[in-house]
Design an enzyme around this catalytic site. Structure first.
Site, short mmCIF file in Angstrom:
data_model
loop_
_atom_site.label_atom_id
_atom_site.label_comp_id
_atom_site.label_asym_id
_atom_site.label_seq_id
_atom_site.Cartn_x
_atom_site.Cartn_y
_atom_site.Cartn_z
N HIS A 95 0.79 -1.10 0.04
CA HIS A 95 -0.05 0.02 0.16
C HIS A 95 0.80 1.28 -0.22
CE1 HIS A 95 -2.78 3.14 1.47
NE2 HIS A 95 -3.88 2.04 0.79
N GLU A 167 -4.03 2.42 -6.98
CA GLU A 167 -4.61 3.57 -6.33
C GLU A 167 -3.51 4.62 -6.80
OE1 GLU A 167 -6.55 2.42 -2.41
OE2 GLU A 167 -4.42 2.00 -2.32
P1 13P Z 1 -9.66 6.72 0.39
O1 13P Z 1 -10.66 5.91 -0.08
O2 13P Z 1 -9.87 7.29 1.90
O3 13P Z 1 -9.20 7.39 -0.57
O4 13P Z 1 -8.36 5.51 0.73
C1 13P Z 1 -8.02 4.78 -0.48
C2 13P Z 1 -7.09 3.73 0.18
O5 13P Z 1 -5.82 4.02 0.49
C3 13P Z 1 -7.54 2.37 0.25
O6 13P Z 1 -6.47 1.56 0.37
#
Ligand code: 13P
Length: 255
Positions: A95, A167
């Site tokens: 992550h 992400e």
């Molecule tokens: P948010 O949905 O708060 O932007 O976070 C995304 C995230 O990092 C999930 O792993």
């Protein structure tokens, strides 16, 4: 028919009691006929306790991190076996919080991925460009490089499951997701990178690609209708039962 993944990452946001009551609220209302694969990734302490109350098993449990060694003197770390003991089925690897605050690089992600693939856990491998990389026109390059370094040299047998979470780092927690077409384009890049590495057969059998970054109920459908978006990884909006259930409902309504 798509069975989208709706995965909650609770990060380090909730106490044990808050985690238990939020889990209870979500589990209680989750419809029996739920098409989405719902996964919740709480903190380690909550994971063990939630497993005890997760009798319906409609929600699968995931961890937010794991170590690459299986046993030994590694103070502060947790193994795949320890996670399996509490009926954990998924684990997030790489992550952006881990990459940023704990200096995890693609090499670390690769090591963890190998260990997880030797266990019963399904890895959720996170990749994503930061704002500067996007500004400099390096988003494709960054993603191809992260995926290639994480997966190169892995020998798939064909019965594994892998989730890649795209992400974009700069929209996480910002309240403003990228648009769904932009995410779809990045998912195609990820898909093509995996196909280049392992072929289309392995891609189709093993891989799912999900999007994360400021997802909420209002926009989730626009993402899930994209052909290469198989689900979402939700941070902030998963910390509220109503908001998270609304996301699941939206996902169920599509199919
Ligand atoms: P948010 O949905 O708060 O932007 O976070 C995304 C995230 O990092 C999930 O792993």
């Amino acid at each position: 028919m798509k069975q989208p993944y709706i995965i909650a990452n609770w990060k380090m946001q909730l106490s044990l009691n808050e985690s238990l009551s939020l889990f209870g609220e979500i589990d209680e209302v989750l419809p029996e006929k739920n098409k989405a694969n719902v996964v919740i990734c709480p903190s380690y302490t909550a994971l063990a306790k939630i497993n005890e109350i997760n009798t319906r098993k409609k929600i699968k449990l995931g961890a937010q991190n794991v170590f690459w060694e299986e046993i030994g003197a590694y103070t502060g770390e947790i193994s795949t076996k320890m996670l399996e003991e509490v009926d954990c089925k998924y684990v997030i690897i790489g992550h952006s919080d881990r990459r940023k605050y704990f200096k995890e690089d693609d090499d670390v992600v690769h090591h963890k991925l190998k260990t997880v693939l030797d266990s019963s856990l399904v890895p959720i491998v996170c990749v994503g460009e930061d704002f500067q990389q996007r500004q400099e026109g390096k988003k494709d390059y960054t993603i191809i490089s992260q995926v290639t370094k994480a997966f190169s040299g892995i020998d798939f047998k064909g019965n594994e499951k892998v989730i890649i979470a795209y992400e974009p780092v700069w929209v996480i927690g910002s309240g403003q997701a990228i648009n769904a077409e932009d995410a779809e384009y990045m998912h195609e890049i990820i898909k093509q990178t995996i196909i280049d590495l392992f072929g289309v057969g392995i891609f189709e059998k093993i891989f799912k690609i999900i999007y994360g970054g400021s997802i909420n109920a209002k926009i989730v459908k626009t993402f899930l209708v994209q052909p290469n978006i198989d689900g979402v990884l939700v941070g902030g909006a998963s910390l509220n039962a109503d908001k998270f259930l609304e996301i699941i409902k939206e996902a169920n309504d599509i199919y």
